[in-house]
Design an enzyme around this catalytic site. Sequence first.
Site, PDB file in Angstrom:
ATOM      1  N   SER A  62       0.907  -1.049  -0.236  1.00 21.62           N
ATOM      2  CA  SER A  62      -0.018   0.015   0.085  1.00 21.62           C
ATOM      3  C   SER A  62       0.791   1.435   0.150  1.00 21.62           C
ATOM      4  O   SER A  62       2.012   1.321   0.440  1.00 21.62           O
ATOM      5  CB  SER A  62      -0.972  -0.117   1.306  1.00 21.62           C
TER       6      SER A  62
HETATM    7  N1  SAM Z   1      -0.593  -5.104   4.145  1.00 19.44           N
HETATM    8  C1  SAM Z   1       0.173  -5.402   3.084  1.00 19.44           C
HETATM    9  C2  SAM Z   1       1.581  -4.564   2.805  1.00 19.44           C
HETATM   10  O1  SAM Z   1       2.126  -4.053   3.763  1.00 19.44           O
HETATM   11  O2  SAM Z   1       2.390  -5.103   1.908  1.00 19.44           O
HETATM   12  C3  SAM Z   1      -0.484  -4.997   1.687  1.00 19.44           C
HETATM   13  C4  SAM Z   1      -1.481  -5.835   1.504  1.00 19.44           C
HETATM   14  S1  SAM Z   1      -2.415  -6.032  -0.160  1.00 19.44           S
HETATM   15  C5  SAM Z   1      -2.983  -4.445  -0.473  1.00 19.44           C
HETATM   16  C6  SAM Z   1      -3.698  -7.057   0.394  1.00 19.44           C
HETATM   17  C7  SAM Z   1      -3.489  -8.486   0.528  1.00 19.44           C
HETATM   18  O3  SAM Z   1      -4.472  -9.039   1.105  1.00 19.44           O
HETATM   19  C8  SAM Z   1      -3.129  -9.251  -0.518  1.00 19.44           C
HETATM   20  O4  SAM Z   1      -2.066  -9.891  -0.064  1.00 19.44           O
HETATM   21  C9  SAM Z   1      -4.128 -10.270  -0.734  1.00 19.44           C
HETATM   22  O5  SAM Z   1      -3.627 -11.582  -0.965  1.00 19.44           O
HETATM   23  C10 SAM Z   1      -4.707 -10.487   0.797  1.00 19.44           C
HETATM   24  N2  SAM Z   1      -5.847 -11.189   1.037  1.00 19.44           N
HETATM   25  C11 SAM Z   1      -7.028 -10.867   0.210  1.00 19.44           C
HETATM   26  N3  SAM Z   1      -7.929 -11.540   0.639  1.00 19.44           N
HETATM   27  C12 SAM Z   1      -7.590 -12.221   2.087  1.00 19.44           C
HETATM   28  C13 SAM Z   1      -8.023 -12.855   2.833  1.00 19.44           C
HETATM   29  N4  SAM Z   1      -9.351 -13.714   2.703  1.00 19.44           N
HETATM   30  N5  SAM Z   1      -7.190 -13.450   4.060  1.00 19.44           N
HETATM   31  C14 SAM Z   1      -5.784 -12.875   4.109  1.00 19.44           C
HETATM   32  N6  SAM Z   1      -5.409 -12.165   3.063  1.00 19.44           N
HETATM   33  C15 SAM Z   1      -6.171 -11.922   1.781  1.00 19.44           C
END
Ligand code: SAM
Length: 226
Positions: A62
């Site tokens: 992000s």
């Molecule tokens: N917090 C992260 C960082 O600092 O790099 C950025 C996260 S990215 C915007 C969103 C993440 O949420 C992705 O890696 C995606 O695979 C994960 N995601 C989506 N659905 C999910 C779920 N049900 N449980 C866990 N992770 C999930």
Amino acid sequence: MHELAALRAWMVREQLAARGIEAPLVLAAMRKVPREAFIPARLRARAYEDAPLPIAAGQTISQPYIVALMIQALALRGGESVLEIGTGSGYAAAVLAQIAGQVCTVERIGALADAAAATLAGLGYGNVQVRHADGSQGWPGQAPYDAIIVTAGGPEIPPSLKAQLKIGGRLVMPVGASPHAQALICLTRHAGDVFSREVLADVRFVPLIGAEAWPEADSPPQPRRG
Ligand code: SAM
């Protein structure tokens, strides 16, 4: 000063403090965590751009301002137990780990969970536990949490996450009827079933996919036109 450390200090000053991020613990944490360690090597020169960046598996790390805004909204004082859903690169978990006592973070893509765990361990973050699972159902074994942060957008706040939040705790999550555009919501739990919510900003996160989120088969649906 090392060039990247200088860029990091500039990022905190110009992208965060200048735009109203005031919490000293958040600013100090973001001054410390090396964002370049969480992104692909070919993008390292862009580590302190005011933007999200691609990571593996079609996901993103992000924008620093949004990470700071979300963590500031949790109103941490230090030492708390925090649940993050959407580990991604592990960057936000590292920022949280600078402030909180314990960070539990859940990622649905195994390769990202493994890579983030290795990055966090390599940087010495011993207070972060990474789990490969569907985080829309939280991490019940470690609940309740003082704060919960969801870094992917869902159609509503998953009931399991609300149930795993301590009384007095805060939950921050992007929520929207489209998987591609959301309002960033801060929910406070005042008593068992008593919650208040505040809208912090309009945001665009990747979708939260899971049992209490967007279904995998439909994801990501195209926005409807007309
Ligand atoms: N917090 C992260 C960082 O600092 O790099 C950025 C996260 S990215 C915007 C969103 C993440 O949420 C992705 O890696 C995606 O695979 C994960 N995601 C989506 N659905 C999910 C779920 N049900 N449980 C866990 N992770 C999930």
